[in-house]
Design a protein around this motif. Structure first.
Motif, PDB file in Angstrom:
ATOM      1  N   LEU A 285       0.813  -1.210   0.000  1.00 12.00           N
ATOM      2  CA  LEU A 285       0.000   0.000   0.000  1.00 12.00           C
ATOM      3  C   LEU A 285       0.844   1.256   0.000  1.00 12.00           C
ATOM      4  N   LEU A 286       1.743   1.373   0.952  1.00 10.73           N
ATOM      5  CA  LEU A 286       2.544   2.590   1.066  1.00 10.73           C
ATOM      6  C   LEU A 286       3.651   2.645   0.035  1.00 10.73           C
ATOM      7  N   GLY A 287       4.091   1.487  -0.450  1.00 10.92           N
ATOM      8  CA  GLY A 287       5.168   1.469  -1.421  1.00 10.92           C
ATOM      9  C   GLY A 287       4.705   1.567  -2.850  1.00 10.92           C
ATOM     10  N   ALA A 288       3.384   1.532  -3.061  1.00 12.18           N
ATOM     11  CA  ALA A 288       2.864   1.597  -4.426  1.00 12.18           C
ATOM     12  C   ALA A 288       3.070   2.997  -4.997  1.00 12.18           C
ATOM     13  N   SER A 289       3.470   3.025  -6.263  1.00  9.61           N
ATOM     14  CA  SER A 289       3.643   4.333  -6.923  1.00  9.61           C
ATOM     15  C   SER A 289       2.275   4.815  -7.379  1.00  9.61           C
ATOM     16  N   GLY A 290       1.563   5.459  -6.509  1.00 11.74           N
ATOM     17  CA  GLY A 290       0.206   5.885  -6.804  1.00 11.74           C
ATOM     18  C   GLY A 290      -0.115   7.207  -6.145  1.00 11.74           C
ATOM     19  N   PRO A 291      -1.396   7.471  -5.939  1.00  5.53           N
ATOM     20  CA  PRO A 291      -1.814   8.768  -5.392  1.00  5.53           C
ATOM     21  C   PRO A 291      -1.276   9.058  -4.003  1.00  5.53           C
ATOM     22  N   LEU A 292      -1.016   8.031  -3.204  1.00  5.61           N
ATOM     23  CA  LEU A 292      -0.570   8.277  -1.827  1.00  5.61           C
ATOM     24  C   LEU A 292       0.784   8.959  -1.763  1.00  5.61           C
ATOM     25  N   LYS A 293       1.606   8.805  -2.786  1.00  5.62           N
ATOM     26  CA  LYS A 293       2.934   9.412  -2.776  1.00  5.62           C
ATOM     27  C   LYS A 293       2.945  10.819  -3.366  1.00  5.62           C
ATOM     28  N   ASP A 294       1.782  11.363  -3.585  1.00  3.03           N
ATOM     29  CA  ASP A 294       1.682  12.713  -4.139  1.00  3.03           C
ATOM     30  C   ASP A 294       1.523  13.721  -2.996  1.00  3.03           C
ATOM     31  N   PRO A 295       2.440  14.674  -2.851  1.00  5.12           N
ATOM     32  CA  PRO A 295       2.298  15.677  -1.770  1.00  5.12           C
ATOM     33  C   PRO A 295       1.013  16.471  -1.865  1.00  5.12           C
ATOM     34  N   THR A 296       0.536  16.701  -3.099  1.00  8.40           N
ATOM     35  CA  THR A 296      -0.718  17.443  -3.260  1.00  8.40           C
ATOM     36  C   THR A 296      -1.867  16.722  -2.571  1.00  8.40           C
ATOM     37  N   MET A 297      -1.890  15.404  -2.712  1.00  4.50           N
ATOM     38  CA  MET A 297      -2.950  14.629  -2.083  1.00  4.50           C
ATOM     39  C   MET A 297      -2.888  14.751  -0.560  1.00  4.50           C
ATOM     40  N   PHE A 298      -1.675  14.756  -0.004  1.00  5.76           N
ATOM     41  CA  PHE A 298      -1.530  14.881   1.450  1.00  5.76           C
ATOM     42  C   PHE A 298      -2.120  16.197   1.938  1.00  5.76           C
TER      43      PHE A 298
ATOM     44  N   SER B  42     -15.876   8.515  -0.718  1.00  7.06           N
ATOM     45  CA  SER B  42     -14.753   9.088  -1.458  1.00  7.06           C
ATOM     46  C   SER B  42     -13.435   8.424  -1.062  1.00  7.06           C
ATOM     47  N   VAL B  43     -13.277   8.118   0.215  1.00  8.51           N
ATOM     48  CA  VAL B  43     -12.053   7.458   0.673  1.00  8.51           C
ATOM     49  C   VAL B  43     -12.001   6.018   0.157  1.00  8.51           C
ATOM     50  N   ILE B  44     -13.154   5.346   0.102  1.00  4.58           N
ATOM     51  CA  ILE B  44     -13.193   3.989  -0.455  1.00  4.58           C
ATOM     52  C   ILE B  44     -12.729   4.015  -1.907  1.00  4.58           C
ATOM     53  N   VAL B  45     -13.185   5.004  -2.665  1.00  6.40           N
ATOM     54  CA  VAL B  45     -12.771   5.124  -4.065  1.00  6.40           C
ATOM     55  C   VAL B  45     -11.255   5.323  -4.163  1.00  6.40           C
ATOM     56  N   ILE B  46     -10.697   6.155  -3.284  1.00  2.00           N
ATOM     57  CA  ILE B  46      -9.241   6.378  -3.286  1.00  2.00           C
ATOM     58  C   ILE B  46      -8.502   5.067  -3.021  1.00  2.00           C
ATOM     59  N   LEU B  47      -8.943   4.305  -2.024  1.00  2.00           N
ATOM     60  CA  LEU B  47      -8.283   3.035  -1.709  1.00  2.00           C
ATOM     61  C   LEU B  47      -8.378   2.053  -2.867  1.00  2.00           C
ATOM     62  N   LEU B  48      -9.534   2.012  -3.519  1.00  2.00           N
ATOM     63  CA  LEU B  48      -9.693   1.101  -4.653  1.00  2.00           C
ATOM     64  C   LEU B  48      -8.813   1.514  -5.821  1.00  2.00           C
ATOM     65  N   ILE B  49      -8.652   2.818  -6.040  1.00  2.00           N
ATOM     66  CA  ILE B  49      -7.767   3.291  -7.108  1.00  2.00           C
ATOM     67  C   ILE B  49      -6.328   2.867  -6.834  1.00  2.00           C
ATOM     68  N   VAL B  50      -5.898   3.042  -5.578  1.00  3.39           N
ATOM     69  CA  VAL B  50      -4.546   2.618  -5.206  1.00  3.39           C
ATOM     70  C   VAL B  50      -4.382   1.119  -5.400  1.00  3.39           C
ATOM     71  N   LYS B  51      -5.434   0.360  -5.031  1.00  2.09           N
ATOM     72  CA  LYS B  51      -5.382  -1.103  -5.182  1.00  2.09           C
ATOM     73  C   LYS B  51      -5.292  -1.491  -6.647  1.00  2.09           C
ATOM     74  N   VAL B  52      -6.055  -0.856  -7.510  1.00  2.33           N
ATOM     75  CA  VAL B  52      -6.038  -1.174  -8.938  1.00  2.33           C
ATOM     76  C   VAL B  52      -4.677  -0.835  -9.549  1.00  2.33           C
ATOM     77  N   LEU B  53      -4.136   0.340  -9.189  1.00  5.41           N
ATOM     78  CA  LEU B  53      -2.831   0.720  -9.722  1.00  5.41           C
ATOM     79  C   LEU B  53      -1.748  -0.238  -9.268  1.00  5.41           C
ATOM     80  N   SER B  54      -1.817  -0.648  -7.998  1.00  5.30           N
ATOM     81  CA  SER B  54      -0.835  -1.598  -7.489  1.00  5.30           C
ATOM     82  C   SER B  54      -0.963  -2.946  -8.185  1.00  5.30           C
ATOM     83  N   SER B  55      -2.199  -3.384  -8.433  1.00  4.55           N
ATOM     84  CA  SER B  55      -2.421  -4.671  -9.101  1.00  4.55           C
ATOM     85  C   SER B  55      -1.926  -4.631 -10.545  1.00  4.55           C
TER      86      SER B  55
END
Length: 418
Positions: free
Chosen positions: A109-122, A155-168
């Motif tokens: 989850l945290l190591g995936a290159s996705g939205p979570l690593k974007d400072p703007t999102m934080f 909205s948070v569920i959608v964010i988690l699913l997006i991260v999951k799809v990108l990681s997959s």
């Protein structure tokens, strides 16, 4: 139905959790992964010719299951704090992904290159956290925060699913480069990988919704309690608990997943009881507001009424959402479970001595006295206030004049909690 979905998510998560621990500690050699002469790792079975007597699709399925299940704890671990405070939970995850040390970010989850690593999102979710937390500190502004609570969760569920799809997709691309020469293996891998990702995504959605629903109920009860500082105290405790659980996840995803599963099972046990009361409170509070904003909503389309029994009544538990209709043939009433789809159980009241409607400040009440002296009490919202006399007459009931109860608004709502 909600409780069945909750138990499904809990059972699947519990089954996947020990599997991920067991498979995660296996050495790659036990799965037939060996170093090729070029220095890259290749599945031993796949490098062999595709012959019917040597090729076994079960090996591909086992490898796919291992790839998908080794990171179950990484995905399930942070769901409890995210469910307790969705925006704040995503803010914490984004902060860990951006500035956490290597031993924290080395997971799916945290190591995936996705939205979570974007400072703007934080910073965006940090702003959302402040905007949604401040209204929860006072009883006057808290209803606004409660109204957008589900929107925040979805909205948070959608964010988690997006991260999951990108990681997959990333994982599938890595595996696909190794299996590009094996067409059957790619197809089998794709099917099994999709199934595992879909199952895990369903469990994640159920997990967040179940725990969040229980949290919402207690938050609503805090709002009903006439102690001004209690709302702010509850919000501070909620954020503190969320941050503590997220710190546990950063330290050990396995331990965080175990805590999450315990909370999920406990929430699933009480979900049905809580869901009835959340539905009751939402109906009582929101329907009059919608009727005031939308006149058509406050106009009855047919002679029927949505009521909630104060105690257990027939086959229905207390606070069930029931549809009451008058039967002209028997001069009685029929109560059936009000569902959005399908037909629920029904219960007839044939021998009625009297049925009296009493007005209230927050809700109205209905008392039905049967011929044998049994009294049943129900309550319903003020949705049809403008047409209440006409509706009561159509339902063959009597309206008690000047019956508005003189209890305070919050006291009247809190009194219906039992």
């Amino acid at each position: 139905m909600n409780r069945r979905l909750a138990w499904f998510g809990a059972i699947v998560a519990i089954v996947l959790f020990p599997t991920s621990i067991t498979l995660g500690v296996q050495d790659s050699s036990t799965l037939g992964i060996q170093d090729s002469p070029s220095g890259t790792s290749q599945p031993e079975r796949v490098t062999k010719p595709l012959q019917s007597e040597t090729f076994d699709t079960k090996d591909i399925i086992a490898t796919s299951g291992w790839i998908e299940s080794t990171h179950v704890a990484d995905w399930l671990g942070p769901l409890a704090p995210v469910a307790l405070s969705p925006f704040f939970g995503i803010t914490c995850l984004s902060g860990l992904a951006l500035w956490g040390p290597d031993w924290i970010t080395d997971n799916a989850l945290l190591g995936a290159s996705g939205p979570l690593k974007d400072p703007t999102m934080f910073y965006v979710f940090l702003a959302f956290t402040v905007l949604t937390s401040l209204p929860r500190l006072t009883k006057v502004s808290k209803p606004f925060a409660q109204a957008v609570d589900r929107l925040e969760t979805y909205s948070v569920i959608v964010i988690l699913l997006i991260v999951k799809v990108l990681s997959s997709m990333e994982s599938a691309n890595d595996v696909g480069t190794q299996l590009a020469t094996v067409q059957v293996g790619v197809v089998q891998m794709g099917i099994v990988s999709f199934s595992a990702n879909t199952l895990l995504a369903i469990v994640m959605v159920i997990n967040v919704l179940v725990i969040n629903s229980v949290k919402f109920f207690f938050e609503f009860l805090v709002w009903l309690t006439p102690i001004p500082a209690l709302d702010a105290l509850f919000e501070v405790l909620n954020k503190t608990l969320c941050a503590g659980l997220m710190a546990i996840y950063a330290f050990s995803p396995v331990l965080a997943t175990l805590i999450n599963l315990i909370l999920l099972v406990c929430a699933a046990v009480v979900l049905r009881w809580i869901s009835r009361r959340v539905r009751f409170y939402r109906t009582i509070v929101l329907e009059p507001i919608l009727a005031a904003l939308w006149q058509n909503f406050g106009t009855p389309k047919r002679p029927e009424l949505i009521v909630f029994p104060k105690g257990d009544f027939g086959p229905f538990p207390a606070k069930s959402r029931l549809k009451l209709m008058h039967q002209s043939m028997t001069d009685g009433w029929v109560l059936s479970e009000a569902k959005w789809w399908g037909q629920g159980p029904s219960h007839a009241i044939a021998t009625v001595k009297s049925a009296t409607v009493r007005r209230g400040w927050v809700m109205h009440s209905l008392e039905i006295c049967e011929a044998d002296g049994t009294k049943s009490r129900f309550c319903f919202s003020r949705r049809f206030d403008r047409h209440l006399p006409t509706l009561v007459e159509q339902l063959k009931m009597s309206l008690e004049a000047d019956s508005a109860q003189k209890r305070p608004v919050l006291a009247e709502l809190a009194g219906e909690f039992r």
